[in-house]
Motif scaffolding. Structure first.
Motif: not given
Length: 165
Positions: A129-152
Motif C-alpha cells: 500500500t501507499m501507507e506502507q511505502a510512506l512508512d519506509r520513506a521517512g516514516g515509522i520504519h525509517g528511510n530506504k533511501g538512507d539505507e541504500a546510500a549507506m549500502t553504497a
C-alpha cells in the motif's frame, strides 16, 4: 523483533571509508514521486552526512522503476561514477504488474552491477500500500533511501579493502 516494530534505517557505521572524493549517481523514478522524492532526500542527506561532497552527487530521473535498470547502466558506465543508487517504488495494487516489474528491476540492477564491477544499489520499495511505502520513506520504519546510500558507502569500502589485500 519484527520489521513492523522497528526503524529499519539504523545501521553500523564503524569503519566507513572516506568518501569525500567519491562520486555518486542517484537515479530516481518519477512514478509515485511523493515517495521517491523522500527516498532521494534520505539518500542525498546520508551521503553528505557521511562525507560525500554535494558537487560529487549527481541526480538522474527516469519515468518509472522499470527504467531504473537502463538508467543505472548509463551512469555505471561512466568511469567517474563510483556507485549508483537506484530509487523507486512499485505498489502491489490489483494486478500482478509489480511482480514482473520488481523481478525485472532487481535482476537488471544485479546484472549491471556485476557487468560493470561497480556498486549499483537496489533502493526500490515493494509495499502492498501507499501507507506502507510512506512508512519506509521517512516514516515509522525509517528511510530506504538512507539505507541504500549507506549500502553504497559500505560497498565502496569493501572494494577498497579487497584491493588493498
Amino acid at each position: 523483533m519484527s520489521s513492523a516494530d522497528k526503524n529499519l534505517s539504523v545501521f553500523n557505521t564503524n569503519g566507513l571509508p572516506d568518501i569525500s572524493k567519491k562520486r555518486f549517481a542517484i537515479l530516481v523514478a518519477e512514478w509515485n514521486s511523493e515517495v521517491t522524492e523522500r527516498l532521494f532526500e534520505g539518500a542525498y542527506k546520508t551521503l553528505v552526512d557521511y562525507g560525500a561532497a554535494p558537487e560529487n552527487i549527481e541526480r538522474g530521473n527516469v519515468p518509472g522503476s522499470f527504467e531504473l535498470t537502463l538508467g543505472s547502466q548509463w551512469f555505471a558506465q561512466r568511469p567517474d561514477i563510483d556507485a549508483v543508487i537506484a530509487l523507486g517504488v512499485v505498489i502491489q495494487g490489483e494486478t500482478k504488474h509489480n511482480d514482473y516489474i520488481n523481478h525485472a528491476v532487481a535482476q537488471g540492477i544485479t546484472n549491471v552491477s556485476l557487468k560493470l564491477d561497480k556498486p549499483v544499489i537496489f533502493g526500490v520499495l515493494t509495499p502492498n500500500t501507499m501507507e506502507q511505502a510512506l512508512d519506509r520513506a521517512g516514516g515509522i520504519h525509517g528511510n530506504k533511501g538512507d539505507e541504500a546510500a549507506m549500502t553504497a558507502i559500505k560497498m565502496i569500502g569493501l572494494h577498497e579493502n579487497i584491493r588493498k589485500a
